[in-house]
Write a protein that holds these residues in place. Sequence first.
Motif, PDB file in Angstrom:
ATOM      1  N   VAL A 332      93.128  38.890 100.359  1.00 11.99           N
ATOM      2  CA  VAL A 332      92.910  37.437 100.367  1.00 11.99           C
ATOM      3  C   VAL A 332      94.186  36.715  99.948  1.00 11.99           C
ATOM      4  O   VAL A 332      94.592  35.710 100.569  1.00 11.99           O
ATOM      5  CB  VAL A 332      91.740  37.073  99.437  1.00 11.99           C
ATOM      6  CG1 VAL A 332      91.652  35.553  99.257  1.00 11.99           C
ATOM      7  CG2 VAL A 332      90.430  37.616  99.992  1.00 11.99           C
ATOM      8  N   HIS A 357      88.320  42.012 108.452  1.00 10.31           N
ATOM      9  CA  HIS A 357      87.533  40.903 109.015  1.00 10.31           C
ATOM     10  C   HIS A 357      86.425  40.507 108.043  1.00 10.31           C
ATOM     11  O   HIS A 357      86.198  39.307 107.790  1.00 10.31           O
ATOM     12  CB  HIS A 357      86.924  41.304 110.358  1.00 10.31           C
ATOM     13  CG  HIS A 357      87.833  41.094 111.523  1.00 10.31           C
ATOM     14  ND1 HIS A 357      88.259  39.832 111.920  1.00 10.31           N
ATOM     15  CD2 HIS A 357      88.385  41.970 112.395  1.00 10.31           C
ATOM     16  CE1 HIS A 357      89.047  39.951 112.982  1.00 10.31           C
ATOM     17  NE2 HIS A 357      89.136  41.228 113.293  1.00 10.31           N
ATOM     18  N   LEU A 360      87.936  38.690 104.868  1.00 13.40           N
ATOM     19  CA  LEU A 360      88.413  37.330 105.142  1.00 13.40           C
ATOM     20  C   LEU A 360      87.261  36.371 105.408  1.00 13.40           C
ATOM     21  O   LEU A 360      87.272  35.213 104.966  1.00 13.40           O
ATOM     22  CB  LEU A 360      89.381  37.339 106.321  1.00 13.40           C
ATOM     23  CG  LEU A 360      90.688  38.108 106.104  1.00 13.40           C
ATOM     24  CD1 LEU A 360      91.542  38.086 107.368  1.00 13.40           C
ATOM     25  CD2 LEU A 360      91.470  37.541 104.926  1.00 13.40           C
ATOM     26  N   ARG A 361      86.251  36.839 106.138  1.00 19.45           N
ATOM     27  CA  ARG A 361      85.133  35.944 106.445  1.00 19.45           C
ATOM     28  C   ARG A 361      84.320  35.635 105.187  1.00 19.45           C
ATOM     29  O   ARG A 361      83.875  34.497 104.984  1.00 19.45           O
ATOM     30  CB  ARG A 361      84.245  36.581 107.500  1.00 19.45           C
ATOM     31  CG  ARG A 361      84.922  36.861 108.843  1.00 19.45           C
ATOM     32  CD  ARG A 361      85.442  35.608 109.574  1.00 19.45           C
ATOM     33  NE  ARG A 361      86.737  35.151 109.109  1.00 19.45           N
ATOM     34  CZ  ARG A 361      87.906  35.668 109.504  1.00 19.45           C
ATOM     35  NH1 ARG A 361      87.936  36.663 110.356  1.00 19.45           N
ATOM     36  NH2 ARG A 361      89.040  35.158 109.061  1.00 19.45           N
ATOM     37  N   ARG A 362      84.113  36.652 104.342  1.00 22.01           N
ATOM     38  CA  ARG A 362      83.355  36.431 103.115  1.00 22.01           C
ATOM     39  C   ARG A 362      84.085  35.469 102.179  1.00 22.01           C
ATOM     40  O   ARG A 362      83.464  34.691 101.446  1.00 22.01           O
ATOM     41  CB  ARG A 362      83.117  37.757 102.401  1.00 22.01           C
ATOM     42  CG  ARG A 362      82.098  38.657 103.075  1.00 22.01           C
ATOM     43  CD  ARG A 362      82.073  40.032 102.441  1.00 22.01           C
ATOM     44  NE  ARG A 362      81.159  40.937 103.121  1.00 22.01           N
ATOM     45  CZ  ARG A 362      81.142  42.252 102.964  1.00 22.01           C
ATOM     46  NH1 ARG A 362      82.020  42.821 102.137  1.00 22.01           N
ATOM     47  NH2 ARG A 362      80.273  42.999 103.613  1.00 22.01           N
ATOM     48  N   ALA A 363      85.436  35.556 102.180  1.00 26.30           N
ATOM     49  CA  ALA A 363      86.233  34.673 101.323  1.00 26.30           C
ATOM     50  C   ALA A 363      86.524  33.336 101.998  1.00 26.30           C
ATOM     51  O   ALA A 363      87.209  32.488 101.414  1.00 26.30           O
ATOM     52  CB  ALA A 363      87.544  35.365 100.951  1.00 26.30           C
ATOM     53  N   ASP A 364      86.004  33.142 103.206  1.00 27.25           N
ATOM     54  CA  ASP A 364      86.209  31.903 103.968  1.00 27.25           C
ATOM     55  C   ASP A 364      87.691  31.598 104.170  1.00 27.25           C
ATOM     56  O   ASP A 364      88.138  30.453 104.078  1.00 27.25           O
ATOM     57  CB  ASP A 364      85.519  30.723 103.256  1.00 27.25           C
ATOM     58  CG  ASP A 364      85.315  29.540 104.200  1.00 27.25           C
ATOM     59  OD1 ASP A 364      85.253  29.771 105.440  1.00 27.25           O
ATOM     60  OD2 ASP A 364      85.231  28.403 103.707  1.00 27.25           O
ATOM     61  N   VAL A 365      88.459  32.649 104.429  1.00 25.62           N
ATOM     62  CA  VAL A 365      89.880  32.499 104.740  1.00 25.62           C
ATOM     63  C   VAL A 365      90.014  32.372 106.253  1.00 25.62           C
ATOM     64  O   VAL A 365      89.600  33.270 107.000  1.00 25.62           O
ATOM     65  CB  VAL A 365      90.692  33.703 104.225  1.00 25.62           C
ATOM     66  CG1 VAL A 365      92.154  33.580 104.641  1.00 25.62           C
ATOM     67  CG2 VAL A 365      90.572  33.806 102.710  1.00 25.62           C
ATOM     68  N   PRO A 366      90.606  31.291 106.775  1.00 23.77           N
ATOM     69  CA  PRO A 366      90.630  31.044 108.220  1.00 23.77           C
ATOM     70  C   PRO A 366      91.719  31.796 108.986  1.00 23.77           C
ATOM     71  O   PRO A 366      91.852  31.632 110.202  1.00 23.77           O
ATOM     72  CB  PRO A 366      90.864  29.535 108.301  1.00 23.77           C
ATOM     73  CG  PRO A 366      91.669  29.224 107.074  1.00 23.77           C
ATOM     74  CD  PRO A 366      91.151  30.144 106.007  1.00 23.77           C
TER      75      PRO A 366
END
Length: 743
Positions: A332, A357, A360-366
Amino acid sequence: MPSVGADDHTHHHDHHDERTAMAERSSAAEVQKLRAGAGETLHVEGILAVTKALLQSGVAYVGGYQGAPISHLMDVLGDAREILDELDVRFENSASEATAAAMLAASVHHPLRGAITFKSPVGTNVASDALANLASGGVTGGALVILGEDYGEGSSIMQERVHAFAMKSQMWLLDPRADTTAIVNAVESGFALSEASNTPVFLELRLRSCHLHGGFVAKDNVRPPMTVAQAADAPRRSVDRIVLPPASFAHEREKLEDRWPRAVEFIREHGLNELFPGDGTASDVGIIVQGGLYNTLNRSMELLGASDTLGRTRVPTYVMNVTYPVVDSEIVEFCAGKRAVIMVEEGQPDYIEQNLHAILRRADVPTVLHGKDMLAAGGEYTAQVITRGLDQFLGKYAPDVVTHRPSLLRDPADPASPFAPRVAAEVVRPRPPGLCTGCPERPIFSGLKLAERETGQHQISADIGCHLFAINAPFDLGATTMGYGMGAAGSSALAGGGAEKRPVSIMGDGGFWHNGLVSGVGNAVFNKSDQVMVVVDNDYAAATGGQDVLSSHAALERRSTKHPIEKAARGLGINNATTIDNTYDVARVRDTFLKAFRRREPGPELLVMQSECQLNRQRRVKKDRAARLKRGERVVRERFGVDPETCTGDHACIRISGCPSLTITDNPDPLRTDPIATVLDSCVGCGVCGNNAHAAVLCPSFYRTDVVDNPTAGERVRARVRSWWITLVGRGLERRAARMEAA
């Protein structure tokens, strides 16, 4: 060096002599470097660096099974027995990978650091039961499994990765950069990580890591705080570490709630993964790479003008020296603020990419994550593959970083591409891998082919080892291979039902002792399987570098050898067994197969085909010959040849042999245009070519020549007389050839 005694008799290799072990290479001189103390800079091969790191880490015991590219580690440890003994380090050549993995049980209750090594993923598959139990109960002392693994032709047989096993059984996986200092650090960190999380650890070494050369600063060797002898004298047990319900259910919860967090904390606090920040010109993009691929990645970046040979990259790069577990917080942090990142992950499936994937999605990183969409979906990640993928990625997100277009980016159809064909395919045809010159396994398959001429083809189950080359031309034998020592088991389903033709299975002596004795021979006896089992006994585990096995004829101080394969099989209940101690006698090999195929009595039959590996034999013979020549002694070398006047150019001898020393040449007779067979100087005088010709009733073209160094006075006189006579007789032929050319 006159030639004497030209005839065509069968050459017999007597391999029942006393001799010492023969290994892939001797490291007797190199291992003395392992005594280096703190502060000394060692310049060694990767495997020596691993060995030194084990000794510096206070390892108490080491075991393993040989297999490329890690075979050399076993050889080095064997040569370093004196140093190991001084430190009270237990070393064992394990009977199989499963045997090696089970050794790590010593670290379950005792604070013993133990290491094992084998080829992977095939070795991990064999060892999976022991490793799964070890990972479930956990360890007290550090447990390190050193894997030789390459995704591609460098090492692996089937194209798989051990990453899946690491995730399945929750064993941490280290994949260090191909750098001696990084490798040494990985060994030391692997033990510490294992102890900090009570979890066994995989250390993955790729082919290039094993054989690179480099320098690192040594530390003092450390005697283990507790030796295996002390542990044996102080037995310990804890029921909650034994894999038995209900403890085994608690192990799963312990893995997730306790061991995993401690491992992640250790990895982060000790900086096991590395960050190369770049020069600031492309801070909004990044590269994530497995540690073992870092060198190839940097070479690709260098070709694109985005880095240099020292790794001074322009693009931020996160190197995963630990590929499992993935440290979510580090991912992250690295991806935050970046438009796009590419994951350089070799092999299938894309385990790490999928993991990233999810993180990043769980951490809301775009951040956009690329990987297999721009790189090859499978196969080995060569410089070409990575360069093409990076060119696409950087061209889309940071085109200013790319300052050079290397020629390997050109289309292979472009003549300027380094991958463009230089010679037409019909001119240079692909040559399949084959057996060595003089290999004693070649006449076995020649004899089998000759036998099948009379009985018809049989279903043949092959095995892992040198003999697997028989699946290629000119033998074209073998339909399946199910694993090391699994040849006979692979024929078991077909070995019944009243078929007219018995199925045939083949395994090597290494495979026989590894798995074949029980899984193959024992199973066949128990089920009364009606099959012919062939054991190719070349005296060593030849395919992995020539290590000794139970049936080897070497006289060894620390191991028990000279145990006949036939005797072991008869002990399990085999009644029909034959041992041929000279496979170069092709006619005898053929007749033995015919007898087995025509036998009326049902049940398993064992044929042990025994002759020493020619490669190992030549290593010993050449050294002895050189010493005798230096002393001025008479030395005889046997060579075979083809009489150009007799050879018809039929080439059946080549089709039934496949020897690299047997090829074709121009016909000296101007009246005949077909090329004739000839024997190259690489011939070792095994006699297979001539034996094949005689056994197959082909032709009498082959002859044997004795090449004599330091001949006696009588031999010199005879040689001069022969030379004079040959010249005299040959003048007529030369005159005839001259007249034909003039015409």
